[in-house]
Design an enzyme around this catalytic site. Structure first.
Site, PDB file in Angstrom:
ATOM      1  N   LYS A 117       6.315  93.126 -39.407  1.00  0.00           N
ATOM      2  CA  LYS A 117       5.208  94.075 -39.536  1.00  0.00           C
ATOM      3  C   LYS A 117       5.551  95.169 -40.555  1.00  0.00           C
ATOM      4  O   LYS A 117       6.675  95.232 -41.048  1.00  0.00           O
ATOM      5  CB  LYS A 117       4.864  94.665 -38.166  1.00  0.00           C
ATOM      6  CG  LYS A 117       4.537  93.603 -37.100  1.00  0.00           C
ATOM      7  CD  LYS A 117       3.215  92.884 -37.329  1.00  0.00           C
ATOM      8  CE  LYS A 117       3.057  91.587 -36.569  1.00  0.00           C
ATOM      9  NZ  LYS A 117       2.866  91.707 -35.134  1.00  0.00           N
TER      10      LYS A 117
HETATM   11  C1  LIG Z   1       2.699  90.925 -33.794  1.00  0.00           C
HETATM   12  C2  LIG Z   1       1.427  91.025 -33.041  1.00  0.00           C
HETATM   13  C3  LIG Z   1       1.378  91.310 -31.671  1.00  0.00           C
HETATM   14  C4  LIG Z   1       2.592  91.361 -30.806  1.00  0.00           C
HETATM   15  O1  LIG Z   1       3.518  92.230 -31.276  1.00  0.00           O
HETATM   16  P1  LIG Z   1       5.005  92.246 -30.660  1.00  0.00           P
HETATM   17  O2  LIG Z   1       5.519  93.585 -31.046  1.00  0.00           O
HETATM   18  O3  LIG Z   1       5.730  91.119 -31.328  1.00  0.00           O
HETATM   19  O4  LIG Z   1       4.891  92.048 -29.194  1.00  0.00           O
HETATM   20  C5  LIG Z   1       0.136  91.490 -31.078  1.00  0.00           C
HETATM   21  N1  LIG Z   1      -0.995  91.379 -31.775  1.00  0.00           N
HETATM   22  C6  LIG Z   1      -0.994  91.077 -33.087  1.00  0.00           C
HETATM   23  C7  LIG Z   1      -2.289  90.991 -33.811  1.00  0.00           C
HETATM   24  C8  LIG Z   1       0.218  90.872 -33.754  1.00  0.00           C
HETATM   25  O5  LIG Z   1       0.220  90.521 -35.045  1.00  0.00           O
END
Ligand SMILES: *Cc1c(COP(=O)(O)O)cnc(C)c1O
Length: 388
Positions: free
Chosen positions: A186
């Site tokens: 991210k």
């Molecule tokens: C990455 C992601 C999540 C989950 O995030 P984590 O921190 O890995 O639990 C939830 N929703 C979306 C749209 C994502 O891209």
């Protein structure tokens, strides 16, 4: 040549120094870095409350609980997301359904939402729009529908740290709670990590309690008269879904670097737009006044303008050691969700999008030479299809 991933973390010496300082401090779990990261995140998003969590999935789960979702409840989200956007409803014992996407923004379609609200026997209790690829969803329109139909909005802004609508940061308004992810791919990372932001003090308090076993250490909240300084009370069923101080130290350092990382993503996205213009591809939407966080850059193979298949484009990129990807295979077509009764054809716009989409590399340290390699493979593959 070397493999080019679709996304990767951006770690600098100052991030390493921040983590080292946290590691050698007396606090590994709950020290000063967690509240410092929360305060910085809240200030950046112009909200009074930010609650750090072990990951965004935990933040979605606990947000659903804080919003009162439970057995007999109903959550609607978009099929064009990571499965966590839907799973959080099931964690609470609620039912989950989907709203189809807009083909241009690839976010939940407001028209489809309004139509579903008109037809469905009941509105959802919680709506989970996703700011897909970092492009903020149309929360103003959804807020108007939420106020009319009486549902809450939990914005899954996992892709959208740093994004804004007309100068107002994502998560600062309109949603009851907004959730961000700091997974390594991210735009800001803590390794694993997540954050929930809200303007509602009661929701923030519920989130803090739920992330830490349902325990309070605040004397003002005690039911019993404290027999001594050791006293704490479990007042609800919570979990251990806290962020560590080491992770928060990394997050705080990353947040300071976000403007520079974001500028790099914007520059590269603009450059992709220019270099790919004219190829038979649909490029990411640009909405005046709306600033994407550019977590992902997704192109769609435009069947009306080329005989090239998505498969051919994906395979050519992979053969050239370029980490092409798909965001996302529609959630409702995952085996787990099909076993719950969903089927092909249920959300045709998301399905058609997923049949055309290819995510190409975008991250702050992507070089122009690497980007040129991606563009060359796309151009050659699409030209070959025309010649055939
Ligand atoms: C990455 C992601 C999540 C989950 O995030 P984590 O921190 O890995 O639990 C939830 N929703 C979306 C749209 C994502 O891209």
């Amino acid at each position: 040549m070397g493999f080019i991933p679709y996304s990767t973390q951006d770690i600098e010496a100052e991030d390493v120094a921040a983590v080292t300082a946290a590691l050698t401090s007396p606090f590994l779990t709950q020290g000063p870095a967690v509240p410092a990261f929360e305060d910085a995140f809240a200030a950046m998003h112009r909200v009074p409350h930010a609650v750090a969590m072990a990951n965004a999935t935990a933040a979605l789960h606990l947000s659903c609980l804080a919003l009162g979702l439970g057995p007999g409840g109903l959550l609607w989200t978009t099929p064009n997301s990571f499965v966590a956007s839907a799973n959080c409803g099931l964690y609470c014992g609620a039912e989950v359904d989907f709203v189809d996407i807009d083909p241009v923004t690839r976010n939940m379609s407001v028209a489809a939402l309004a139509a579903k609200l008109a037809e469905a026997p009941r509105p959802p209790d919680v709506l989970v729009p996703v700011d897909f690829a970092g492009l903020p969803a149309d929360l103003a329109a959804m807020r108007a529908l939420a106020d009319r139909h009486g549902f809450r909005i939990l914005e899954d802004a996992s892709h959208a740290t740093g994004a804004d609508r007309h100068g107002r940061p994502v998560g600062s308004e309109l949603a009851d709670i907004a959730v961000f992810s700091f997974h390594a791919v991210k735009v800001v990372t803590t390794g694993e990590g997540g954050m929930a932001v809200t303007r509602d003090a009661g929701l923030a308090h519920a989130l803090r309690t739920l992330r830490s076993h349902g325990i309070t250490r605040d004397p003002a909240e005690f039911v019993a008269t404290a027999p001594g300084g050791w006293h704490y009370e479990q007042q609800a069923l919570g979990f251990n879904l806290r962020m560590t101080d080491v992770a928060a130290a990394l997050g705080l350092s990353q947040l300071k670097r976000l403007p520079a990382m974001q500028a790099a993503r914007e520059r590269l996205a603009d450059r992709y737009d220019r270099l790919l213009e004219g190829l038979p591809l649909r490029l990411p939407a640009r909405i005046p006044g709306v600033r994407s966080a550019w977590h992902l850059y997704v192109v769609e193979v435009d069947e009306a303008r080329t005989t090239a298949s998505r498969r051919a484009v994906y395979d050519a990129l992979r053969a050239a050691e370029i980490g092409a990807n798909l965001h996302y295979a529609p959630i409702h077509l995952q085996p787990f969700w099909r076993a719950r009764g969903f089927a092909p054809g249920d959300f045709p716009v998301a399905e058609a999008y997923a049949a055309r989409a290819v995510t190409i590399p975008l991250f702050p340290k992507l070089t122009e030479a690497q980007q040129d390699r991606v563009v060359d493979v796309l151009a050659t593959t699409l030209a070959r299809a025309e010649a055939a």
